[in-house]
Design a protein around this motif. Structure first.
Motif, short mmCIF file in Angstrom:
data_model
loop_
_atom_site.label_atom_id
_atom_site.label_comp_id
_atom_site.label_asym_id
_atom_site.label_seq_id
_atom_site.Cartn_x
_atom_site.Cartn_y
_atom_site.Cartn_z
N ALA A 19 0.85 -1.19 0.00
CA ALA A 19 0.00 0.00 0.00
C ALA A 19 0.88 1.24 0.00
CB ALA A 19 -0.92 0.01 1.22
N ALA A 20 0.37 2.31 -0.58
CA ALA A 20 0.97 3.64 -0.49
C ALA A 20 -0.09 4.55 0.12
CB ALA A 20 1.42 4.14 -1.87
N LEU A 21 0.06 4.85 1.39
CA LEU A 21 -0.97 5.57 2.14
C LEU A 21 -0.62 7.04 2.27
CD1 LEU A 21 -1.25 2.91 4.98
CD2 LEU A 21 -2.85 3.21 3.07
N PRO A 22 -1.55 7.93 1.98
CA PRO A 22 -1.25 9.37 2.09
C PRO A 22 -1.21 9.83 3.54
CG PRO A 22 -3.52 9.04 1.41
CD PRO A 22 -2.89 7.69 1.43
N ILE A 23 -0.58 10.98 3.77
CA ILE A 23 -0.67 11.65 5.08
C ILE A 23 -1.99 12.42 5.07
CG2 ILE A 23 0.68 13.65 4.28
CD1 ILE A 23 1.75 13.85 7.17
N ASP A 24 -2.73 12.33 6.17
CA ASP A 24 -4.11 12.76 6.10
C ASP A 24 -4.54 13.29 7.47
OD1 ASP A 24 -6.91 12.58 4.78
OD2 ASP A 24 -7.13 11.40 6.61
N LEU A 25 -5.14 14.47 7.51
CA LEU A 25 -5.58 15.07 8.77
C LEU A 25 -6.65 14.24 9.45
CD1 LEU A 25 -5.55 17.40 10.81
CD2 LEU A 25 -7.18 18.60 9.33
N GLU A 26 -7.57 13.67 8.67
CA GLU A 26 -8.65 12.87 9.24
C GLU A 26 -8.09 11.65 9.99
OE1 GLU A 26 -12.66 10.40 7.85
OE2 GLU A 26 -11.33 11.29 6.36
N THR A 27 -7.03 11.06 9.47
CA THR A 27 -6.42 9.91 10.12
C THR A 27 -5.89 10.29 11.49
OG1 THR A 27 -5.80 8.98 7.97
CG2 THR A 27 -4.65 8.13 9.90
N ARG A 28 -5.24 11.42 11.57
CA ARG A 28 -4.70 11.88 12.85
C ARG A 28 -5.81 12.19 13.84
NH1 ARG A 28 -5.08 16.32 16.11
NH2 ARG A 28 -4.77 17.76 14.36
N LEU A 29 -6.83 12.91 13.40
CA LEU A 29 -7.94 13.27 14.28
C LEU A 29 -8.68 12.02 14.77
CD1 LEU A 29 -9.38 16.34 12.33
CD2 LEU A 29 -8.08 16.39 14.46
N ALA A 30 -8.86 11.05 13.88
CA ALA A 30 -9.56 9.83 14.26
C ALA A 30 -8.77 9.03 15.29
CB ALA A 30 -9.82 8.98 13.01
N GLY A 31 -7.44 8.95 15.10
CA GLY A 31 -6.60 8.24 16.05
C GLY A 31 -6.62 8.89 17.41
N ASP A 32 -6.53 10.21 17.46
CA ASP A 32 -6.58 10.92 18.73
C ASP A 32 -7.93 10.75 19.43
OD1 ASP A 32 -4.00 11.78 18.47
OD2 ASP A 32 -4.51 13.84 17.88
N ALA A 33 -8.98 10.59 18.62
CA ALA A 33 -10.33 10.45 19.18
C ALA A 33 -10.65 9.02 19.59
CB ALA A 33 -11.36 10.94 18.18
N GLY A 34 -9.78 8.07 19.27
CA GLY A 34 -10.02 6.69 19.65
C GLY A 34 -10.94 5.93 18.73
N VAL A 35 -11.15 6.45 17.52
CA VAL A 35 -11.97 5.76 16.53
C VAL A 35 -11.17 5.73 15.23
CG1 VAL A 35 -14.16 5.68 15.29
CG2 VAL A 35 -14.07 6.65 17.60
N PRO A 36 -10.41 4.66 14.96
CA PRO A 36 -9.56 4.62 13.77
C PRO A 36 -10.32 4.96 12.51
CG PRO A 36 -9.07 2.76 15.20
CD PRO A 36 -10.29 3.44 15.78
N VAL A 37 -9.64 5.65 11.60
CA VAL A 37 -10.29 6.12 10.38
C VAL A 37 -10.85 4.96 9.57
CG1 VAL A 37 -8.20 6.13 8.95
CG2 VAL A 37 -10.01 7.79 8.50
#
Length: 360
Positions: free
Chosen positions: A318-336
Motif C-alpha cells: 500500500a501507499a498511504l497518504p498523510i491525512d488530517l482525518e487519520t490523525r484526528l480519528a486516532g486521537d479520538a479513539g476511533v480509527p479512520v
C-alpha cells in the motif's frame, strides 16, 4: 561479569522462602548490577507488610553475595508494591505483575488458537507504524476476520488511545489476562496495565518477559490473525517475538525519504536473519492532498518505498497518504478505517489484499 552474576544468583537460590521457592525462582531479585568488586540489587516483596518481615532475608542475601569470589561489597535493598489491591467483595484481588523475567527457555509462546501472526515493524519511530497497525486491524475486522491487536511497543504504547480504550484488563486468577475489545478487535497493551504517564524503565529481560506474558497469558481466543505492533528498531522485543512466537510474516512500514529507508533496511535485515518472512512493504505518508485546492504534494518524497520493494523483489502492499482525518480519528479513539471515505477505503484494500493472499 556474566559468570560472576550467575554465581551470585546460584548463591541466592539457596535462600528459601517459607511458602516455597526462593527469591530467584519467585522473581524477587531486581536490578542486579556488578561494578568492579561491588554488587547491588533489590529484593521486591509482594506487599509492604511482607517486606517489613524480610530484613533477616535481606541480610542473608547480602552475606550470600559477599561469599562470591571477587565481591568485596554488597548493597541489598528491600522494596515492595505500593499496596495490596482489593477485590469488589473486599478481599485481596488477584495479583498480576507484568514485566518479570522470561520463563521457559526457548519454548513457544505462540497462542494455540491464533492462525496467523503479522508483525508490523519499522526501522525507526515516527513513520506511522502504530497508526497502520490499528487501522489494519479494524479494516480486517470489517471484512469478517477474527482479529487481535497486541501493542508490543512497550516503551511507547499508543494503541489504547488510538483504539479508544482505557479500562484495566481483568485477571480473575492472577495468571490469565482478559483482553479488551474495541471496533471488532480483541486487544491488549502494556499501556492498559500502567498509569497513563508512567514511564517504562526496563532492561531487556523485563521487556522480553512482558511480551511473553502478553502472548501466552492473554485469553486471545480463536483468531484468524493477530497484529503485533512492534517497537521501532531491532531490539529484544523483536528478537523474542521472532524466536518464540514464529510470526507468519512481517509488514515493514516506512516513509519514502532516504533517512527512514536506511533504518527500514536494517529492520528487514533483522527479519531475514531471524528467518521471519517479509510479506511486503507499506509506504506511509506517501503524499498529501490539499483539502482546499486538491493539489498533491510529496512532503516526505514519493515512491522511495516502492523502489526499495522492487529492488528486493517484495510487494508494495500500500501507499498511504498523510491525512488530517487519520490523525484526528486516532486521537479520538476511533480509527479512520472504522468509518467511510478515501482513507477507510485505502485500508480496506490493504486488508483485502492480505486476506486474498492467505496472510490474514
Amino acid at each position: 561479569m556474566a559468570n560472576t552474576r550467575d554465581i551470585i544468583l546460584r548463591q541466592l537460590e539457596r535462600l528459601e522462602l517459607p511458602d516455597g521457592g526462593n527469591i530467584v525462582s519467585r522473581d524477587m531479585v531486581r536490578a542486579l548490577t556488578i561494578e568492579g568488586d561491588q554488587v547491588r540489587f533489590v529484593i521486591e516483596a509482594p506487599t509492604p507488610d511482607i517486606a517489613r518481615q524480610m530484613e533477616p532475608l535481606r541480610a542473608a542475601a547480602e552475606r550470600a553475595a559477599l561469599s562470591v569470589p571477587g565481591i568485596a561489597r554488597a548493597s541489598v535493598a528491600l522494596t515492595a508494591h505500593a499496596g495490596e489491591a482489593k477485590a469488589p467483595g473486599g478481599g485481596p484481588a488477584p495479583s498480576l505483575k507484568i514485566g518479570g523475567h522470561p520463563k521457559g527457555g526457548q519454548e513457544s509462546v505462540r497462542p494455540a488458537q491464533v492462525r496467523s501472526i503479522l508483525a508490523v515493524a519499522s526501522g525507526k519511530g515516527g513513520v506511522g507504524k502504530s497508526t497502520v497497525s490499528s487501522n489494519l486491524a479494524v479494516a480486517l475486522a470489517r471484512q469478517g476476520r477474527r482479529v487481535g491487536l497486541l501493542d508490543a511497543d512497550i516503551h511507547g504504547p499508543s494503541q489504547p488511545r488510538m483504539m479508544g480504550v482505557s479500562q484495566r484488563p481483568a485477571s480473575p486468577d492472577g495468571k490469565i489476562i482478559e483482553p479488551l475489545h474495541a471496533h471488532g478487535v480483541t486487544m491488549m497493551s502494556i499501556g492498559l496495565m500502567l498509569e497513563a504517564d508512567k514511564a517504562v524503565i526496563w532492561r531487556g529481560p523485563m521487556l522480553m518477559g512482558a511480551l511473553q506474558q502478553m502472548m501466552s497469558q492473554v485469553q486471545w481466543g480463536e483468531l484468524d490473525v493477530l497484529i503485533v505492533d512492534l517497537p521501532p528498531g531491532t531490539g529484544d522485543v523483536q528478537l523474542t517475538l521472532c524466536q518464540r512466537a514464529a510470526p507468519t510474516g512481517a509488514l515493514v512500514v516506512s516513509t519514502p525519504q532516504d533517512v527512514a529507508l536506511i533504518d527500514a533496511r536494517k529492520a528487514m535485515d533483522m527479519f531475514r536473519t531471524l528467518k521471519t518472512p517479509i510479506l511486503g512493504l507499506i509506504e506511509n505518508m506517501s503524499s498529501f492532498h490539499c483539502p482546499e485546492c486538491g493539489h498533491e504534494a510529496h512532503i516526505f518524497g514519493h515512491g522511495g518505498v516502492g523502489a526499495e520493494a522492487e529492488k528486493l523483489g517484495l510487494p508494495l502492499l500500500a501507499a498511504l497518504p498523510i491525512d488530517l482525518e487519520t490523525r484526528l480519528a486516532g486521537d479520538a479513539g476511533v480509527p479512520v478505517a472504522a468509518g467511510d471515505g478515501p482513507m477507510a477505503e485505502a485500508y480496506a484494500r490493504l486488508a483485502e489484499r492480505l486476506v486474498q493472499g492467505g496472510m490474514a
